[in-house]
Design a protein around this motif. Sequence first.
Motif, PDB file in Angstrom:
ATOM      1  N   ALA A  57      41.067   6.731  38.246  1.00  0.00           N
ATOM      2  CA  ALA A  57      39.857   6.624  37.662  1.00  0.00           C
ATOM      3  C   ALA A  57      39.021   7.643  38.711  1.00  0.00           C
ATOM      4  CB  ALA A  57      39.202   5.304  37.909  1.00  0.00           C
ATOM      5  N   LYS A  58      39.371   7.575  39.881  1.00  0.00           N
ATOM      6  CA  LYS A  58      38.806   8.565  40.902  1.00  0.00           C
ATOM      7  C   LYS A  58      38.899   9.684  41.145  1.00  0.00           C
ATOM      8  CE  LYS A  58      37.557   6.849  45.097  1.00  0.00           C
ATOM      9  NZ  LYS A  58      35.955   6.849  45.818  1.00  0.00           N
ATOM     10  N   ASN A  59      40.268  10.083  40.556  1.00  0.00           N
ATOM     11  CA  ASN A  59      40.833  11.333  40.871  1.00  0.00           C
ATOM     12  C   ASN A  59      41.140  11.298  42.448  1.00  0.00           C
ATOM     13  OD1 ASN A  59      41.168  12.673  38.447  1.00  0.00           O
ATOM     14  ND2 ASN A  59      38.971  13.571  38.829  1.00  0.00           N
ATOM     15  N   ARG A  60      41.417  10.165  43.055  1.00  0.00           N
ATOM     16  CA  ARG A  60      41.698  10.039  44.461  1.00  0.00           C
ATOM     17  C   ARG A  60      43.325  10.476  44.748  1.00  0.00           C
ATOM     18  NH1 ARG A  60      38.941   6.349  48.412  1.00  0.00           N
ATOM     19  NH2 ARG A  60      40.233   5.612  49.740  1.00  0.00           N
ATOM     20  N   PRO A  61      43.297  11.246  45.743  1.00  0.00           N
ATOM     21  CA  PRO A  61      44.665  11.521  46.045  1.00  0.00           C
ATOM     22  C   PRO A  61      45.355  10.043  46.709  1.00  0.00           C
ATOM     23  CG  PRO A  61      43.191  12.870  47.333  1.00  0.00           C
ATOM     24  CD  PRO A  61      42.321  11.745  46.710  1.00  0.00           C
ATOM     25  N   PRO A 144      37.719   1.017  46.897  1.00  0.00           N
ATOM     26  CA  PRO A 144      37.065   2.229  47.503  1.00  0.00           C
ATOM     27  C   PRO A 144      35.611   2.266  47.046  1.00  0.00           C
ATOM     28  CG  PRO A 144      38.283   3.121  45.549  1.00  0.00           C
ATOM     29  CD  PRO A 144      38.478   1.517  45.743  1.00  0.00           C
ATOM     30  N   SER A 145      34.920   3.372  47.473  1.00  0.00           N
ATOM     31  CA  SER A 145      33.625   3.441  46.951  1.00  0.00           C
ATOM     32  C   SER A 145      33.785   3.909  45.559  1.00  0.00           C
ATOM     33  CB  SER A 145      32.948   4.599  47.903  1.00  0.00           C
ATOM     34  OG  SER A 145      33.716   5.502  47.966  1.00  0.00           O
ATOM     35  N   ALA A 146      32.564   3.574  44.544  1.00  0.00           N
ATOM     36  CA  ALA A 146      32.728   3.635  43.292  1.00  0.00           C
ATOM     37  C   ALA A 146      32.325   5.382  42.575  1.00  0.00           C
ATOM     38  CB  ALA A 146      32.189   2.722  42.624  1.00  0.00           C
ATOM     39  N   ASN A 147      33.012   6.193  43.343  1.00  0.00           N
ATOM     40  CA  ASN A 147      32.366   7.603  43.017  1.00  0.00           C
ATOM     41  C   ASN A 147      33.723   8.504  42.566  1.00  0.00           C
ATOM     42  OD1 ASN A 147      32.626   6.998  46.243  1.00  0.00           O
ATOM     43  ND2 ASN A 147      33.316   9.084  45.965  1.00  0.00           N
ATOM     44  N   LEU A 148      33.429   9.385  41.851  1.00  0.00           N
ATOM     45  CA  LEU A 148      34.785  10.305  41.781  1.00  0.00           C
ATOM     46  C   LEU A 148      34.830  10.828  43.136  1.00  0.00           C
ATOM     47  CD1 LEU A 148      33.719  12.574  38.554  1.00  0.00           C
ATOM     48  CD2 LEU A 148      35.621  10.815  38.806  1.00  0.00           C
ATOM     49  N   PRO A 152      29.178  12.066  46.596  1.00  0.00           N
ATOM     50  CA  PRO A 152      28.597  10.911  47.606  1.00  0.00           C
ATOM     51  C   PRO A 152      28.643   9.643  46.723  1.00  0.00           C
ATOM     52  CG  PRO A 152      27.252  12.544  47.128  1.00  0.00           C
ATOM     53  CD  PRO A 152      28.241  12.939  46.163  1.00  0.00           C
ATOM     54  N   SER A 153      28.992   8.658  47.847  1.00  0.00           N
ATOM     55  CA  SER A 153      29.147   7.201  47.437  1.00  0.00           C
ATOM     56  C   SER A 153      28.119   6.784  46.476  1.00  0.00           C
ATOM     57  CB  SER A 153      29.375   6.396  48.606  1.00  0.00           C
ATOM     58  OG  SER A 153      30.522   6.789  49.412  1.00  0.00           O
ATOM     59  N   PRO A 154      28.152   5.800  45.608  1.00  0.00           N
ATOM     60  CA  PRO A 154      27.010   5.404  44.563  1.00  0.00           C
ATOM     61  C   PRO A 154      26.483   4.119  45.387  1.00  0.00           C
ATOM     62  CG  PRO A 154      29.046   4.806  43.846  1.00  0.00           C
ATOM     63  CD  PRO A 154      29.488   5.670  44.932  1.00  0.00           C
ATOM     64  N   VAL A 181      25.211   3.524  53.494  1.00  0.00           N
ATOM     65  CA  VAL A 181      26.293   4.290  53.763  1.00  0.00           C
ATOM     66  C   VAL A 181      27.498   3.287  54.015  1.00  0.00           C
ATOM     67  CG1 VAL A 181      25.474   6.058  55.422  1.00  0.00           C
ATOM     68  CG2 VAL A 181      25.558   3.951  56.362  1.00  0.00           C
ATOM     69  N   GLU A 182      28.902   3.626  54.249  1.00  0.00           N
ATOM     70  CA  GLU A 182      29.996   2.618  53.866  1.00  0.00           C
ATOM     71  C   GLU A 182      30.102   1.823  55.437  1.00  0.00           C
ATOM     72  OE1 GLU A 182      30.036   5.915  53.584  1.00  0.00           O
ATOM     73  OE2 GLU A 182      30.715   6.293  51.573  1.00  0.00           O
ATOM     74  N   SER A 183      31.027   0.931  55.183  1.00  0.00           N
ATOM     75  CA  SER A 183      31.482  -0.080  56.343  1.00  0.00           C
ATOM     76  C   SER A 183      31.918   0.839  57.680  1.00  0.00           C
ATOM     77  CB  SER A 183      32.540  -0.814  56.147  1.00  0.00           C
ATOM     78  OG  SER A 183      33.409  -0.343  55.580  1.00  0.00           O
ATOM     79  N   ARG A 233      37.580  16.578  51.352  1.00  0.00           N
ATOM     80  CA  ARG A 233      36.366  16.854  51.051  1.00  0.00           C
ATOM     81  C   ARG A 233      35.659  15.757  50.525  1.00  0.00           C
ATOM     82  NH1 ARG A 233      33.245  21.069  48.545  1.00  0.00           N
ATOM     83  NH2 ARG A 233      31.841  20.359  46.865  1.00  0.00           N
ATOM     84  N   HIS A 234      34.276  15.654  51.058  1.00  0.00           N
ATOM     85  CA  HIS A 234      33.871  14.097  50.997  1.00  0.00           C
ATOM     86  C   HIS A 234      32.137  14.233  50.843  1.00  0.00           C
ATOM     87  CE1 HIS A 234      36.344  10.597  51.772  1.00  0.00           C
ATOM     88  NE2 HIS A 234      35.186  10.179  51.265  1.00  0.00           N
ATOM     89  N   TYR A 235      31.586  13.249  50.062  1.00  0.00           N
ATOM     90  CA  TYR A 235      30.350  13.067  50.074  1.00  0.00           C
ATOM     91  C   TYR A 235      29.347  14.449  49.681  1.00  0.00           C
ATOM     92  CZ  TYR A 235      31.655   9.545  53.508  1.00  0.00           C
ATOM     93  OH  TYR A 235      32.638   8.796  54.180  1.00  0.00           O
TER      94      TYR A 235
HETATM   95 MG    MG Z   1      34.655   6.646  49.669  1.00  0.00          MG
END
Ligand code: MG
Length: 346
Positions: A57-61, A144-148, A152-154, A181-183, A233-235
Amino acid sequence: METLYIKVDENNPEIEKIRLAAEIIKRGGLVAFPTETVYGLGANALDEESAVKIYRAKNRPQDNPLIVHIQEVKELSLLAKNVPAKAYELIEKFWPGPLTIIFEKSDRVPYKTTGGLDTVAVRMPDHAVARLLIRESGVPIAAPSANLSGKPSPTNAQDVMEDMKGRIDAVIDGGHSKFGVESTVLDLTGNVPVILRPGGVTREELKEVLGHVHLEENVKEGEKPRSPGLKYRHYSPRAEVYLVVGDKKEQVKKIKELALEFEKKGLKVGILATAQTRGEYLQGNVLSAGDRDAPLTISSNLFSLLRRFDRMGMDIILAEGIPEKGLGLAVMNRLKRASGYKIISV
Ligand code: MG
Ligand code: TXA
């Protein structure tokens, strides 16, 4: 797929709505839910196939491990082994809250959840909706954070929908995340505790309990980080971000110069200012992130403002840096990474 939108009262969540979402988790589905840091994309942490759905769903590696969320300390023994004594001191002080701790994993946790690692990241969120969802699901929730991946995290349900509509089963709308911001991710598996990702619990707070704590420096292209997530690559909003650091007055001067240069090239420029400097920019698309002396006001807005600049159609975002103290450390970590390390010192 149709994404079910479930609006709840964040202070007093309606139990029947939480149970509806919990049923989806139990059946192996994906539910985005609010936490005090950012929104998470949750699934049953003990079920391999559910974890795989998150990555898709996230296209996450698939080598980027997930954080497992619990709502009672006793659930930890199901997930982790050889829990060191100092972990309990941290848990006592910071759970529920924005601290994720890395442990040796138990056999119950599938490798799909931990990205193939023998360790597991665990946290207990400080949010009524998250806690109830875990309780009603009857299983720990990987989230994980609910972003693609890369975005940036939602920090609110609308931002989740922007990325995830049609890709997940449901989102629970429980208002705006407090920290934004995340934990903090803390590795306790070695001799020295290491902060792998600065976040909601500050380095200063951790030092009070641990004495010494090492901060993992940002990992550059090609190096192997201890936290797999650090290499991606992030945020990043669609716009190109430049981070300007140094003396406040000089920052403003430099940003004005850069804004002019980019605008001459026909690019649309957004300026991410602070309450203290907002009034100094006479033209351009200026948004104030918050008060420099109160980094929580900045962290809580940061990601939603990056997304807002994208919706405004900006090509470039020029961001002011803030002091790396308290929550400022996490804010600067996210801004550096959002900029792809395009950092200008003045
Ligand atoms: Mg994240
Ligand atoms: O605040 C948060 O932590 C949010 C909310 C939803 O709880 N979650 C979150 O998850 O930020 P995610 O997946 O976006 O970031 C998890 C980070 C990644 O950098 C990942 O590599 C790292 O934690 N991580 C997870 N398990 C790990 C492990 N076993 N060893 C090292 N790093 C780990």
